[in-house]
Design a protein around this motif. Structure first.
Motif, PDB file in Angstrom:
ATOM      1  N   UNK A 102       0.562  -1.032   0.537  1.00  0.00           N
ATOM      2  CA  UNK A 102       0.169   0.129  -0.356  1.00  0.00           C
ATOM      3  C   UNK A 102       0.809   1.148   0.090  1.00  0.00           C
ATOM      4  N   UNK A 103       2.039   0.919   0.771  1.00  0.00           N
ATOM      5  CA  UNK A 103       2.926   2.463   1.071  1.00  0.00           C
ATOM      6  C   UNK A 103       3.508   2.499  -0.969  1.00  0.00           C
ATOM      7  N   UNK A 104       3.842   2.006  -1.216  1.00  0.00           N
ATOM      8  CA  UNK A 104       4.060   1.968  -2.478  1.00  0.00           C
ATOM      9  C   UNK A 104       3.246   2.575  -3.754  1.00  0.00           C
ATOM     10  N   UNK A 105       2.065   2.507  -3.365  1.00  0.00           N
ATOM     11  CA  UNK A 105       1.354   2.617  -4.140  1.00  0.00           C
ATOM     12  C   UNK A 105      -0.081   4.140  -3.318  1.00  0.00           C
ATOM     13  N   UNK A 106       1.358   4.275  -2.744  1.00  0.00           N
ATOM     14  CA  UNK A 106       0.436   5.779  -1.751  1.00  0.00           C
ATOM     15  C   UNK A 106      -0.760   5.383  -1.845  1.00  0.00           C
ATOM     16  N   UNK A 107      -1.339   4.541  -1.208  1.00  0.00           N
ATOM     17  CA  UNK A 107      -2.970   4.364  -1.162  1.00  0.00           C
ATOM     18  C   UNK A 107      -3.502   4.901   0.396  1.00  0.00           C
ATOM     19  N   UNK A 108      -4.584   5.452  -0.027  1.00  0.00           N
ATOM     20  CA  UNK A 108      -5.510   5.888   1.095  1.00  0.00           C
ATOM     21  C   UNK A 108      -6.902   5.525   1.247  1.00  0.00           C
ATOM     22  N   UNK A 142       5.620   0.043   8.321  1.00  0.00           N
ATOM     23  CA  UNK A 142       5.829  -1.382   6.700  1.00  0.00           C
ATOM     24  C   UNK A 142       5.557  -0.306   5.682  1.00  0.00           C
ATOM     25  N   UNK A 143       4.488   0.499   5.712  1.00  0.00           N
ATOM     26  CA  UNK A 143       4.294   1.238   4.359  1.00  0.00           C
ATOM     27  C   UNK A 143       5.336   2.390   4.277  1.00  0.00           C
ATOM     28  N   UNK A 144       6.049   2.586   5.338  1.00  0.00           N
ATOM     29  CA  UNK A 144       6.694   3.630   4.758  1.00  0.00           C
ATOM     30  C   UNK A 144       7.959   3.173   4.379  1.00  0.00           C
ATOM     31  N   UNK A 145       7.749   1.523   4.441  1.00  0.00           N
ATOM     32  CA  UNK A 145       9.264   0.840   3.927  1.00  0.00           C
ATOM     33  C   UNK A 145       8.811   0.239   2.440  1.00  0.00           C
ATOM     34  N   UNK A 146       7.735   0.837   2.007  1.00  0.00           N
ATOM     35  CA  UNK A 146       7.180   0.901   0.778  1.00  0.00           C
ATOM     36  C   UNK A 146       7.199   2.164  -0.100  1.00  0.00           C
ATOM     37  N   UNK A 147       6.372   3.418   0.833  1.00  0.00           N
ATOM     38  CA  UNK A 147       7.059   4.559  -0.527  1.00  0.00           C
ATOM     39  C   UNK A 147       9.022   4.451  -0.354  1.00  0.00           C
ATOM     40  N   UNK A 148       9.062   3.943   0.538  1.00  0.00           N
ATOM     41  CA  UNK A 148      11.093   4.326   0.400  1.00  0.00           C
ATOM     42  C   UNK A 148      11.463   3.541  -1.202  1.00  0.00           C
ATOM     43  N   UNK A 149      10.945   2.718  -1.125  1.00  0.00           N
ATOM     44  CA  UNK A 149      10.685   1.051  -1.830  1.00  0.00           C
ATOM     45  C   UNK A 149      10.847   2.154  -3.749  1.00  0.00           C
ATOM     46  N   UNK A 150       9.703   2.671  -3.537  1.00  0.00           N
ATOM     47  CA  UNK A 150       8.657   3.038  -4.037  1.00  0.00           C
ATOM     48  C   UNK A 150       9.747   3.655  -4.776  1.00  0.00           C
ATOM     49  N   UNK A 151      10.458   5.547  -4.119  1.00  0.00           N
ATOM     50  CA  UNK A 151      11.190   6.614  -3.912  1.00  0.00           C
ATOM     51  C   UNK A 151      12.526   6.129  -4.903  1.00  0.00           C
ATOM     52  N   UNK A 152      13.250   4.594  -4.110  1.00  0.00           N
ATOM     53  CA  UNK A 152      14.434   4.797  -4.626  1.00  0.00           C
ATOM     54  C   UNK A 152      14.153   3.349  -6.216  1.00  0.00           C
TER      55      UNK A 152
END
Ligand SMILES: Cc1cc2nc3c(=O)[nH]c(=O)nc-3n(C[C@H](O)[C@H](O)[C@H](O)COP(=O)(O)OP(=O)(O)OC[C@H]3O[C@@H](n4cnc5c(N)ncnc54)[C@H](O)[C@@H]3O)c2cc1C
Lengths: 393, 371
Positions: free
Chosen positions: B79-85, B240-250
């Motif tokens: 969900x973090x990778x997709x920035x799901x709200x 876990x959501x932030x890990x997804x966000x950081x991975x997507x940004x990377x």
């Protein structure tokens, strides 16, 4: 001029003027762009934009150091468009002064010093970001005119009169030796200015400028043809770096003071934040960091004002200051925690600490390690020009 | 030895979550939700119900899915990778777990199936001005009446407050004890004021002005430790959501660096950029290790207050510095509002700030170390 004594006197005058003018404008209810334009014109009339410009070119004489006093005060107390316009004066004037002929100086410098003409800077292009010599914008000389075609990015063109522009005038020469600098009138037919909205505030604008067969008088060439890139990396970049170091200090003391006051008076779960050792130490580190950054900046100004080679100082001033600013604004938003995330809206006013600076500056600060050339370019410069390491580029 | 693997079922779950998000929750939807201020996509939340995501860690007898904290972390990373709200964290995790742990059989039977079906939004109102987690300082009062309570006070940073069917509201009861009434969102006396955040969503200031509730409408007893546990478990999922966000940004930075040519070659070929990205991948992986280690402990029911605090302390700043690095690698183009990296930059910081202040987590770790 004795910077300590006369400089302080000048600083006092500027401060008083900005106070009075701001007060007057508030009373009359003038704001926004109208106020910014009026203020800029008045500052021009005062002669302050001409600090550092010789008297024979309509300036007030003196050095760049005096000009930066104006700059400091504007960054602290004037609306953003005014401080940016003045900042650009400090960036575009030095290369014109150093390399321009007498005629072009007479035409432009008095108008700039008087606040009548605003000049922005156009180096960056889609293919020429960090690689400033990769200019694709073409200028072909036809008679006494250059015909210009190309695109410039992220500049201040909107609302400005001229752009100091890097253009390619020789396609056969090595990349660095085929670039010239032109002052282009932005009202010339064939110019289109499109906004690029940046992410930190709703109305912070940069511009994409298209030149389509734009005619520029050859008299607007600054210095010699095909020397433009060398002007860029010597005079212009030095001044830009010192100035960018300055902009990264925008409101820095004020914001730091807001943070100090915040931790003194804010309780979290029953404990005043300033009692937490980690927060105390963070603030002590930041105070030191800010002091060092200021000294880097002042040293850069001092060297430039002496007219001696400034060496690594401008690069160091910019690199250090942008790093410091990121450390400060990271701490500012992290320490304010949940409150720090709030955007400045009327509903949030009751809860928002530090005038909403935390969220805005956390976003804004991400641009300073890019604007005015990225930190990697300062590191490269320090490594190659400063330390004498071989270049890999 | 610690098991780093995922079961076949977990791998399948990850793939199905990723596919669904890639297919139905593109960045256009992220922007639409923010720009139109609609808080979340009702359409996608209904799909989440269909796909069983709203049943995470709710027993099957109440309509849930057999699952554990590892599954939940998988969902949150993707969900973090997709920035799901979505109201998932407050409704399914905080709401669901609170009802499950402290609710009566009647409340479980009534509310949990509605949660899993996506029929109701439940939120969590704890923080108050100056109070982040210490319940002994809660000032919102529940005064007892014959047939119920009236509640008065102010809560801050309540997600989805204006849409919630129930607000689980930490209050000080008549005897000074903490009680958790389920305040109906439509009860009179309730006002919520939106506070816009850097993350692009709103959190509300909620005022309770003598809001009346029935006696039966409260959860059973919960101690400070119970609530700390509940809240910090949810925070691990935010990590876990932030890990997804950081991975997507990377990933975006890698893609950009390979495409972007300066000085006659892709900027990805410059060693400083390569080292920066190597450090960023190290940071994301370190954060990911910590998150999955902690959810494994949670799933096995092993006490892990220290690991939960470590996760919050480490993952927030670490992932935010990765996102900043990713933005930096984009140069000027990554600073325009139109570029998606800006959405990641803003969201990552908002999530970190909602994890609570770092001194709190440091304190827990130091205590657990016996200092
Ligand atoms: C707020 C703002 C104001 C600006 N104002 C102006 C202006 O007034 N006039 C103007 O002309 N331009 C302006 N710019 C543009 C600015 O100068 C460029 O954005 C900057 O030089 C970077 O270029 P780029 O965006 O193309 O990034 P790129 O050059 O594509 O760089 C992307 C990333 O790669 C890195 N990189 C590139 N080359 C190397 C290398 N050799 N080694 C290691 N890393 C490398 C960079 O550091 C960066 O992190 C402004 C930009 C901003 C954000």
């Amino acid at each position: 001029m004795d910077l300590n004594k006369e400089g302080e006197k000048l600083r006092g005058e500027i401060r008083l003027f900005l106070d009075e003018h701001g007060q007057l404008a508030r009373e009359k209810g003038i704001g926004g762009e109208e106020y910014a334009q009026q203020l800029y014109t008045k500052i021009g009339e005062k002669g302050w934009l001409g600090l550092g410009i010789p008297e024979k070119y309509g300036g007030a004489g003196g050095t760049f150091a005096e000009f930066t006093i104006l700059q400091d005060e504007l960054l602290a107390a004037a609306p953003e468009p005014v401080s940016t316009a003045a900042l650009l004066v400090g960036i575009v004037v030095p290369p014109i002064l150093a390399h321009g002929g007498d005629e072009i100086k007479r035409r432009f410098l008095p108008a700039i010093a008087g606040g009548k003409v605003k000049v922005c800077l156009g180096c960056t292009e889609p293919e020429a970001g960090s690689d400033t010599s990769n200019v694709q914008t073409r200028a072909v000389l036809e008679g006494d005119k250059y015909i210009v075609n190309g695109t410039k990015l992220y500049n201040d063109a909107y609302g400005y009169d001229y752009m100091l522009t890097t253009v390619r005038t020789d396609v056969k020469a090595p990349k660095e030796d085929g670039i010239s600098m032109l002052l282009i009138d932005l009202k010339t037919p064939g110019i289109e200015i499109i906004p690029i909205w940046m992410f930190w505030t709703p109305n912070y604008r940069r511009n994409e400028v298209h030149f389509d067969d734009v005619e520029v008088p050859s008299a607007n060439l600054v210095g010699d043809e095909n020397r433009g890139w060398h002007y860029l990396v010597t005079t212009l970049r030095d001044y830009e770096w010192v100035q960018s170091g300055n902009i990264a200090q925008l409101h820095i003391e004020e914001n730091f003071q807001l943070l100090v006051d915040f931790v003194k008076k804010t309780k979290q779960d029953g404990r005043v934040l300033s009692e937490f050792p980690s927060i105390r130490h963070t603030l002590a580190d930041l105070a030191t960091d800010i002091e060092v950054a200021k000294l880097f900046y002042q040293y850069g100004v001092w060297l430039l004002s002496k007219g001696v080679s400034s060496g690594m100082a401008p690069a160091m001033a910019k690199l250090y200051t942008t790093g410091m600013a990121q450390r400060l604004y990271d701490a500012m938003i992290n320490i304010t925690g949940e409150y720090g995330q709030l955007e400045r809206t009327p509903a949030a006013k009751k809860w928002i600490p530090m005038r909403g600076r935390a969220a805005v500056y956390y976003k804004f600060v991400s641009s300073w390690s890019i604007a005015g050339w990225s930190s990697e370019m300062q590191r490269d410069d320090i490594a190659s020009r400063g330390l004498g390491l071989p270049s890999y580029l | 030895m610690m098991d780093f693997g995922f079961s076949e079922q977990q791998e399948m779950f990850r793939t199905s979550v990723r596919d669904a998000l890639e297919r139905e929750y593109p960045m256009d939807v992220v922007r639409e939700v923010e720009e139109k201020k609609i808080d979340y996509s009702r359409e996608f939340y209904a799909k989440m119900a269909q796909m069983g995501w709203l049943g995470l860690m709710i027993p099957e007898q109440y309509g849930g899915e057999s699952s554990n904290w590892i599954d939940a972390a998988i969902l949150y990373e993707e969900a973090g990778k997709a920035l799901l709200s979505s109201p998932h964290l407050v409704t399914v995790i905080l709401g669901g777990q609170a009802i499950l742990n402290f609710g009566s059989e009647e409340q479980k039977g009534r509310l949990l199936p509605a949660i899993t079906q996506g029929e109701i939004v439940v939120t969590w109102a704890l923080a108050e001005p100056g109070v982040n987690s210490d319940l002994s300082l809660i000032a919102t009062k529940a005064t007892s009446l014959d047939d119920g309570y009236t509640i008065s006070g102010t809560k801050l940073f309540v997600p989805f407050a204006h849409l919630a069917d129930y607000l689980i509201t930490a209050c000080r009861g008549p005897e000074g004890e903490i009680i958790l009434p389920l305040v109906g969102g439509t009860n009179g006396g309730l006002t919520s004021v939106p506070l816009d955040t850097i993350g692009g969503s709103r959190l509300d200031e909620v005022t309770f002005d003598e809001v009346r509730i029935d006696k039966g409408n409260k959860l059973g007893k919960a101690s400070q430790a119970d609530i700390d546990q509940l809240v910090s478990q949810a925070k691990v999922l935010s990590c876990a959501e932030m890990v997804g966000i950081a991975q997507a940004a990377l990933d975006m930075a890698i893609w950009h660096a390979e495409e972007r040519v300066q000085f006659g070659r892709p900027i990805a070929s410059f060693q400083t950029i390569q080292h920066k990205m190597a450090d960023m991948s190290l940071a994301v992986q370190g954060a990911r290790h910590l998150v999955y280690y902690t959810v494994r402990l949670l799933s096995e029911g092993i006490a892990c207050a220290k690991e939960r605090a470590m996760t919050c302390l480490y993952v927030g700043p670490t992932c935010n510095s990765v996102v900043r690095g990713a933005m930096h690698i984009h140069g000027g183009v990554g600073l325009s509002r139109d570029h998606n990296i800006t959405l990641f930059y803003r969201r990552a910081k908002a999530i970190q700030l909602n994890l609570g202040y770092s001194e709190l987590n440091s304190k827990i770790i130091a205590q657990e170390l016996g200092l």
